[in-house]
Write a protein that holds these residues in place. Structure first.
Motif, PDB file in Angstrom:
ATOM      1  N   VAL A  84       0.834  -1.207   0.000  1.00 57.15           N
ATOM      2  CA  VAL A  84       0.000   0.000   0.000  1.00 57.15           C
ATOM      3  C   VAL A  84       0.868   1.256   0.000  1.00 57.15           C
ATOM      4  O   VAL A  84       0.591   2.231  -0.704  1.00 57.15           O
ATOM      5  CB  VAL A  84      -0.949  -0.002   1.218  1.00 57.15           C
ATOM      6  N   HIS A  85       1.931   1.227   0.793  1.00 56.35           N
ATOM      7  CA  HIS A  85       2.852   2.365   0.876  1.00 56.35           C
ATOM      8  C   HIS A  85       3.424   2.725  -0.490  1.00 56.35           C
ATOM      9  O   HIS A  85       3.395   3.893  -0.911  1.00 56.35           O
ATOM     10  CB  HIS A  85       3.976   2.020   1.852  1.00 56.35           C
ATOM     11  N   THR A 140       0.638   3.827  -3.162  1.00 52.69           N
ATOM     12  CA  THR A 140       0.154   5.190  -2.962  1.00 52.69           C
ATOM     13  C   THR A 140       1.232   6.207  -3.330  1.00 52.69           C
ATOM     14  O   THR A 140       0.921   7.279  -3.865  1.00 52.69           O
ATOM     15  CB  THR A 140      -0.291   5.404  -1.504  1.00 52.69           C
ATOM     16  N   ASN A 141       2.502   5.900  -3.049  1.00 56.15           N
ATOM     17  CA  ASN A 141       3.583   6.777  -3.489  1.00 56.15           C
ATOM     18  C   ASN A 141       3.561   6.960  -5.002  1.00 56.15           C
ATOM     19  O   ASN A 141       3.688   8.075  -5.520  1.00 56.15           O
ATOM     20  CB  ASN A 141       4.946   6.184  -3.079  1.00 56.15           C
ATOM     21  N   LEU A 192       0.983   6.393  -7.052  1.00 55.59           N
ATOM     22  CA  LEU A 192      -0.242   7.039  -7.516  1.00 55.59           C
ATOM     23  C   LEU A 192      -0.224   8.540  -7.269  1.00 55.59           C
ATOM     24  O   LEU A 192      -0.671   9.325  -8.115  1.00 55.59           O
ATOM     25  CB  LEU A 192      -1.459   6.403  -6.823  1.00 55.59           C
ATOM     26  N   VAL A 193       0.291   8.946  -6.094  1.00 55.18           N
ATOM     27  CA  VAL A 193       0.367  10.380  -5.813  1.00 55.18           C
ATOM     28  C   VAL A 193       1.289  11.070  -6.814  1.00 55.18           C
ATOM     29  O   VAL A 193       0.968  12.136  -7.353  1.00 55.18           O
ATOM     30  CB  VAL A 193       0.852  10.628  -4.368  1.00 55.18           C
TER      31      VAL A 193
END
Length: 411
Positions: A321-322, A325-326, A328-329
């Motif tokens: 997840v970490h 999300t990195n 995707l951001v």
């Protein structure tokens, strides 16, 4: 009363052991060999990007006789940057299997392979005139970071006595931040942020495994270095007070500061422009808040709220997840910023607010408790019967339990 009914006498209180040199050495060696590399390589290619792009173009000209076009340059540079989180995702997906097969310490040792190989490849990339080696090295460095992100907090959390677990658990983020900060210093043009210095850095990186080239600057290198100082100082402060104030309070304070900074930053960008002093202050405030809670504390909490038997699987999901999300951001934020301008920071403010509410409502304070005691709290909240595995009871029995009372680590 329950103890008397069982015929069990309360155990003598456990005396807190001081931080011993052996534990300090184990923490430093593990963190320098993993989290420090992670931090350095987060920013390894940002500030000296012109130097690297020039190297890419020179290599392309020697091969094809024509300069590299702007579109191809952008594509190759995007690959260079994005390969790191991709490797991090791959590392997070294998870390659970590795810690089960090799153990925590063994995983950290095996992980050195993913630092040594890219160090050598980066060191020879200029001589070989192959920019592909740099791009491939970024994948391997990402794998190293992905494994470190999960394995190191697990190792330190299980190694430390409960009254030092918070402080040692934050060392993961402390060394990440120190790595980033040193990259900022080395990337200054007067030091190694130039073509000659870049070559020296790559060669030094090959020798020491840990070094390379630079870090991103938000407005300028001076502001970036100042932000780095704030980041390091506040993270170290958090590590020093986490056992005094607890995990929960630091998280709430940190997310509160971050959310407020995002709201004020939105107003500053709307009414004062991009480079206003208020905007810069908001950036520094956000970094300070993030460094107090959201940055160092989750590495402690995510180790504490799960038992040893579940920890590898949980941290595998957490790592995935970490890194997702990195990615995707980094992928989505530029488009969102272009679409709604300064209002994009309201989204981050909302996320900070929701996270703070969740922590306040759901997450208990874990300071000074064994892993078994923490899980018993969660079980009670959910109306479940808590039945830890036998090995968990033996190794972490609280002072109210008869079964082999937990002893402080001899470290």
């Amino acid at each position: 009363m329950e103890e008397k009914e069982r015929g069990l006498a309360p155990a003598a209180p456990v005396q807190k052991a001081r931080l011993q040199p052996t534990l300090v050495l184990a923490t430093l060696s593990a963190a320098f060999g993993s989290a420090f590399q992670y931090g350095y390589n987060i920013a390894v290619v940002n500030t000296p990007h012109k130097v690297l792009k020039s190297f890419y173009n020179e290599t392309y000209v020697e091969r094809h006789g024509t300069p590299m076009g702007a579109r191809l340059t952008l594509l190759l540079w995007s690959c260079t940057v994005s390969m790191f989180p991709l490797g991090g995702l791959l590392g997070s997906l294998v870390v659970g299997l590795m810690v089960d097969k090799c153990g925590r310490k063994g995983t950290l040792l095996v992980n050195s392979v993913f630092a040594i190989i890219p160090a050598v490849l980066m060191g020879v990339s200029k001589v070989a005139k192959a920019f592909e080696l740099i791009i491939f090295s970024r994948v391997l460095l990402g794998v190293c970071a992905g494994i470190s992100y999960s394995a190191l907090p697990m190792y330190l959390g299980e190694l430390a006595p409960k009254h030092l677990r918070g402080m040692l658990g934050t060392m993961t983020e402390v060394f990440v931040i120190v790595g980033v900060f040193l990259a900022q210093i080395f990337s200054l043009q007067a030091i190694l942020g130039n073509p000659t210095g870049m070559e020296l850095q790559i060669n030094y990186y090959a020798d020491t495994i840990y070094t390379a080239a630079g870090v991103a600057a938000t407005h300028s290198q001076d502001v970036s270095v100042g932000a780095g100082v704030v980041n390091v100082v506040m993270t170290v402060v958090s590590a020093g007070i986490v056992e005094l104030l607890g995990r929960r309070l630091l998280l709430l304070i940190g997310y509160g500061i971050c959310g407020s900074a995002c709201l004020v930053l939105t107003l500053a960008l709307l009414f004062q422009g991009e480079l206003s002093y208020l905007g810069v202050i908001c950036v520094f405030a956000y970094i300070a808040g993030h460094s107090i809670g959201p940055s160092p504390i989750p590495s402690v909490v995510r180790t504490e709220i799960f038992l040893q038997s579940s920890r590898p699987a949980v941290l595998t999901v957490d790592g995935a997840v970490h890194w997702l999300t990195n990615f995707l951001v980094g992928l989505v934020f530029p488009s969102v910023q272009e679409a709604i301008g300064p209002y994009c920071f309201i989204i981050f403010a909302g996320i900070c607010l929701l996270t703070a509410v969740y922590i306040y409502m759901v997450i208990p304070e874990t300071k000074g408790q064994t892993f078994v005691e923490i899980n018993r709290v969660f079980a009670k909240r959910n109306g479940l019967e808590f039945l830890p595995e036998k090995k968990e009871e033996i190794t972490e029995a609280g002072p109210h339990m008869r079964a082999t009372p937990a002893r402080e680590t001899p470290f």
